[in-house]
Design an enzyme around this catalytic site. Sequence first.
Site, short mmCIF file in Angstrom:
data_model
loop_
_atom_site.label_atom_id
_atom_site.label_comp_id
_atom_site.label_asym_id
_atom_site.label_seq_id
_atom_site.Cartn_x
_atom_site.Cartn_y
_atom_site.Cartn_z
N ASN A 1 -97.52 2.65 71.10
CA ASN A 1 -96.36 3.50 70.83
C ASN A 1 -95.88 4.20 72.11
O ASN A 1 -94.90 3.80 72.71
CB ASN A 1 -96.69 4.52 69.74
CG ASN A 1 -95.44 5.07 69.08
OD1 ASN A 1 -94.45 5.36 69.74
ND2 ASN A 1 -95.46 5.23 67.77
N ASP A 2 -96.58 5.24 72.51
CA ASP A 2 -96.13 6.02 73.66
C ASP A 2 -96.07 5.21 74.95
O ASP A 2 -95.24 5.47 75.81
CB ASP A 2 -97.06 7.23 73.86
CG ASP A 2 -97.10 8.12 72.63
OD1 ASP A 2 -96.03 8.45 72.11
OD2 ASP A 2 -98.21 8.45 72.19
#
Length: 479
Positions: A400-401
């Site tokens: 994700n990040d």
Amino acid sequence: MSPQFIIDAAFIAAAFLFIYGLKRMSSPVTARSGIVVAGWGMLVAVLASFLYTFGVAEAAKPHLTTNAIVAAVALAIGVSWAWWSGKKVAMTAMPQMVALYNGMGGGSAAAIAAMVLLQPAVEGGHSGDLLHYGVTVFGGLIGAISLSGSLIAWAKLDERIKGTWRYTGLQAVNGAVMLITLGIGGWIVFAAGGHAPPMIVVGFFVAALVFGVFMTMPIGGADMPVVISLYNAFTGLAVGMEGYVLQNPALMIAGMVVGSAGTLLTLLMAKAMNRSVSNVIFSNFGATGGEAEGEIKGSMKPIDAGDAGIQMRYASKVIIAPGYGLAVAQAQHKLFEFVKLLQAADVDVKFAIHPVAGRMPGHMNVLLAEAGVPYDIIYDMEDINAEFKEADVAIVVGANDTVNPAARTNKSSPIYGMPILNVDMAKQVFVVKRGQGKGYSGVENELFFKDNTNMVYGDAQKVMVSMIQAVKSLDGGGH
């Protein structure tokens, strides 16, 4: 041949095995054998320690023999627990175990320091200069901080503690606790000359443990890989210092090697996030998603897993960006099975690894190695980032990040400036994700809303099974 000569030779041999083992751990190809070599080094060091106990002067033998029995019992308990837990632990819980073992190493160093500082009161006097006691106190300080800080990191990773601990004046409180701890430690060394009352020594270690808790509680989940690496460096440094106190060359060398390697890894990981270590410890990054990030245009566009698999079957080049969700779903084996199907169809498949993907340094490398993924198709971020624009498909599995384009484009985002995998530059992006939630840092991911991105919702293992079935059916291999 005197017992002391055998002991010294054993400690040197153990130190060599530690260094050689750590060197082999630097490559995924030799890491497994490196761990075995370092394990043999630890066995040699432990045996040498017991030989020392039984080879000392006759007058001291009753006291030290009792200690040897206690040590043997403790060793048996520790080995049994470590063997059982090591066999039982899931790959998703590996970061927690690493944090826990980091803490145990720091706690051991702190226990040695406590023993040395309490010895004058217990045994009626102990010789030592300011350097001796200064090293003892400083090693005990960072060992105790590593112990309590690592335990908090373990509890956060294991979701026994959720969220972060922040309030107005937090840094001032932490600073005050640290100054009090340093003040007590300084008094023990310079005013008491290492002969402080037991309650003062106990107060020093309690203050150090409290500071470790206060230091770690405010740190957000996105920074946990750096925090674990930092405490690993703390533990190594503490062990090295207490090795000096005990005049144990194996502890000194092993501690210095682990401390320097952990420090270098911490700096490299902080650099990979475009941040300083102090920024990791004292900033609000990774707290929650309350930051002003601006409105994201576009919408999330779902796609069936089978359709995504078929598109990859007809692609020329596919790059896979794995993340923590892959570990949670234990989908690495099915992912590699899917990769082999693509390779059989002459698709060029590569893995792209972000330095802080997962919950600990090297987490994704370990995960893929467990599934048998060849090392020659696994690439670090800096080696593969330029290839994303040439890829027909980039598939994100549980990350994700580390793939959020806001890090490049959105100056209001908390992750702005952090190097990321350039998956958004591929012609087509598929994101395998359980839901529409934010990443571990709490930051909304702009990638999910881009025109060339489709979301494949579901557990990563079930998604991979659907993709495998779709490709097999297409190639006439379905059931």
